[in-house]
Design a protein around this motif. Structure first.
Motif, PDB file in Angstrom:
ATOM      1  N   THR A 109      -4.105  -1.412   8.909  1.00 45.34           N
ATOM      2  CA  THR A 109      -5.292  -1.472   8.170  1.00 45.34           C
ATOM      3  C   THR A 109      -5.189  -1.614   6.876  1.00 45.34           C
ATOM      4  O   THR A 109      -4.362  -0.609   6.402  1.00 45.34           O
ATOM      5  CB  THR A 109      -6.415  -0.655   8.933  1.00 45.34           C
ATOM      6  OG1 THR A 109      -7.579  -0.773   8.235  1.00 45.34           O
ATOM      7  CG2 THR A 109      -5.835   0.845   8.743  1.00 45.34           C
ATOM      8  N   ASN A 110      -5.885  -2.257   5.927  1.00 50.58           N
ATOM      9  CA  ASN A 110      -5.987  -2.289   4.822  1.00 50.58           C
ATOM     10  C   ASN A 110      -6.991  -1.229   4.017  1.00 50.58           C
ATOM     11  O   ASN A 110      -7.057  -0.927   2.886  1.00 50.58           O
ATOM     12  CB  ASN A 110      -6.410  -3.574   4.049  1.00 50.58           C
ATOM     13  CG  ASN A 110      -5.506  -4.730   4.300  1.00 50.58           C
ATOM     14  OD1 ASN A 110      -4.119  -4.209   4.324  1.00 50.58           O
ATOM     15  ND2 ASN A 110      -5.698  -5.947   4.532  1.00 50.58           N
TER      16      ASN A 110
ATOM     17  N   GLY B 295       3.126   4.387   7.309  1.00 50.38           N
ATOM     18  CA  GLY B 295       3.325   4.669   5.710  1.00 50.38           C
ATOM     19  C   GLY B 295       2.596   3.720   4.960  1.00 50.38           C
ATOM     20  O   GLY B 295       1.992   2.721   5.699  1.00 50.38           O
ATOM     21  N   GLN B 296       2.560   3.631   3.709  1.00 55.80           N
ATOM     22  CA  GLN B 296       1.947   2.309   2.956  1.00 55.80           C
ATOM     23  C   GLN B 296       3.073   1.494   3.082  1.00 55.80           C
ATOM     24  O   GLN B 296       4.135   1.651   2.508  1.00 55.80           O
ATOM     25  CB  GLN B 296       1.860   3.091   1.509  1.00 55.80           C
ATOM     26  CG  GLN B 296       0.655   4.013   1.344  1.00 55.80           C
ATOM     27  CD  GLN B 296       0.390   4.468  -0.050  1.00 55.80           C
ATOM     28  OE1 GLN B 296       1.301   5.431  -0.423  1.00 55.80           O
ATOM     29  NE2 GLN B 296      -0.401   3.942  -0.749  1.00 55.80           N
TER      30      GLN B 296
ATOM     31  N   LEU C 191      -2.131   0.995   5.124  1.00 55.44           N
ATOM     32  CA  LEU C 191      -1.229   1.631   6.113  1.00 55.44           C
ATOM     33  C   LEU C 191      -0.756   0.794   7.295  1.00 55.44           C
ATOM     34  O   LEU C 191      -1.739   0.300   7.798  1.00 55.44           O
ATOM     35  CB  LEU C 191      -1.576   3.236   6.432  1.00 55.44           C
ATOM     36  CG  LEU C 191      -1.944   4.183   5.445  1.00 55.44           C
ATOM     37  CD1 LEU C 191      -2.661   5.572   6.305  1.00 55.44           C
ATOM     38  CD2 LEU C 191      -0.874   4.632   4.582  1.00 55.44           C
ATOM     39  N   ILE C 192       0.382   0.943   7.667  1.00 51.55           N
ATOM     40  CA  ILE C 192       1.012   0.366   8.695  1.00 51.55           C
ATOM     41  C   ILE C 192       2.061   1.192   9.448  1.00 51.55           C
ATOM     42  O   ILE C 192       2.701   1.773   8.814  1.00 51.55           O
ATOM     43  CB  ILE C 192       1.537  -0.970   8.314  1.00 51.55           C
ATOM     44  CG1 ILE C 192       1.889  -1.936   9.688  1.00 51.55           C
ATOM     45  CG2 ILE C 192       2.768  -1.130   7.496  1.00 51.55           C
ATOM     46  CD1 ILE C 192       2.066  -3.363   9.403  1.00 51.55           C
ATOM     47  N   ALA C 193       1.932   1.093  10.779  1.00 53.04           N
ATOM     48  CA  ALA C 193       2.717   1.821  11.604  1.00 53.04           C
ATOM     49  C   ALA C 193       4.248   1.431  11.564  1.00 53.04           C
ATOM     50  O   ALA C 193       4.496  -0.049  11.525  1.00 53.04           O
ATOM     51  CB  ALA C 193       2.673   1.866  13.131  1.00 53.04           C
TER      52      ALA C 193
ATOM     53  N   TYR D 177       7.546   3.719   3.971  1.00 54.33           N
ATOM     54  CA  TYR D 177       7.512   2.451   4.759  1.00 54.33           C
ATOM     55  C   TYR D 177       8.071   1.291   3.583  1.00 54.33           C
ATOM     56  O   TYR D 177       8.795   0.344   4.393  1.00 54.33           O
ATOM     57  CB  TYR D 177       6.014   2.032   5.233  1.00 54.33           C
ATOM     58  CG  TYR D 177       6.370   1.057   6.090  1.00 54.33           C
ATOM     59  CD1 TYR D 177       6.265  -0.388   5.989  1.00 54.33           C
ATOM     60  CD2 TYR D 177       6.407   1.152   7.580  1.00 54.33           C
ATOM     61  CE1 TYR D 177       6.173  -1.306   6.925  1.00 54.33           C
ATOM     62  CE2 TYR D 177       6.419   0.237   8.476  1.00 54.33           C
ATOM     63  CZ  TYR D 177       6.319  -1.014   8.393  1.00 54.33           C
ATOM     64  OH  TYR D 177       6.330  -2.045   9.177  1.00 54.33           O
ATOM     65  N   TYR D 178       7.705   1.334   2.547  1.00 52.26           N
ATOM     66  CA  TYR D 178       8.071   0.296   1.510  1.00 52.26           C
ATOM     67  C   TYR D 178       9.408   0.560   1.010  1.00 52.26           C
ATOM     68  O   TYR D 178      10.075   1.463   0.844  1.00 52.26           O
ATOM     69  CB  TYR D 178       6.930   0.184   0.481  1.00 52.26           C
ATOM     70  CG  TYR D 178       7.017   1.408  -0.488  1.00 52.26           C
ATOM     71  CD1 TYR D 178       7.802   1.266  -1.599  1.00 52.26           C
ATOM     72  CD2 TYR D 178       6.239   2.359  -0.044  1.00 52.26           C
ATOM     73  CE1 TYR D 178       7.385   2.229  -2.541  1.00 52.26           C
ATOM     74  CE2 TYR D 178       6.212   3.447  -0.992  1.00 52.26           C
ATOM     75  CZ  TYR D 178       6.897   3.393  -2.322  1.00 52.26           C
ATOM     76  OH  TYR D 178       6.691   4.519  -3.041  1.00 52.26           O
TER      77      TYR D 178
END
Length: 196
Positions: A129-130, A155-156, A166-168, A194-195
């Motif tokens: 979700t954003n 994480g972002q 954030l995304i899993a 994450y990034y």
């Protein structure tokens, strides 16, 4: 660990993640689990640049080897009558996060999740979700502090251009489910970089 288990896989309308999430069904089927796919109405009806609902349903059913559950009436029996051992919702949109945190069950996915919690079984959320670090932050924290709810580490994904997003890490889906089933604990670390 997953041999003979029935795992519900709820899919909500984060269309850009389907290419990553749907093939992960094999992580469960190859371990001997039955995967019961459950979708929201928007998954069923939306046509986006990532594909049509009809195309995705064919892929999901082909990989899972099970028919998609697409109505609240079909999902309700996942309570005591026809229980799941665990349920994963991945991807889980901000809209569904908000509804779930506030006990709304207006989709097959949320009805199945409610039924699974009613049975005392784990529900694992893979957020995408954003708005996670915006208005939906309070809903995520509420779910994080709820019994039998676990999160795939997240994480972002783009902190510069989408600072609230954030995304899993969907590669950790099976590990998170196993941890929830075996230990009734959250897989750690929960917050990941994450990034790149």
């Amino acid at each position: 660990m997953l041999e003979g288990k029935r795992i519900g896989l709820g899919i909500t309308a984060s269309h850009c993640t389907y290419e990553d999430v749907v093939p992960k069904i094999t992580q469960f089927t190859e371990a001997g689990a039955t995967v019961v796919p459950i979708i929201t109405h928007s998954v069923l009806t939306a046509a986006t640049r990532f594909g049509t609902g009809e195309e995705w349903i064919k892929k999901i059913e082909s990989i899972a080897g099970e028919r998609v559950v697409s109505s609240i009436v079909e999902a309700e029996p996942f309570g005591p009558k026809n229980p799941l051992d665990a349920m994963v919702i991945a991807p889980m949109t901000g809209n569904s996060i908000s509804k779930f945190a506030n006990a709304a069950t207006d989709s097959p996915v949320l009805m199945a999740a409610k039924a699974t919690l009613r049975n005392g079984s784990p529900v694992v959320l893979g957020i995408s979700t954003n708005d996670a670090l915006g208005l939906n932050g309070v809903n995520i924290m509420r779910l994080m502090n709820s019994k039998n709810i676990y999160f795939i580490p997240f994480g972002q994904d783009d902190p510069i251009n989408k600072p609230n997003s954030l995304i899993a890490d969907f590669t950790k889906m099976r590990e998170t489910v196993e941890h929830a089933l075996l230990y009734k604990k959250q897989l750690q670390p929960l917050l990941i970089q994450y990034y790149k």
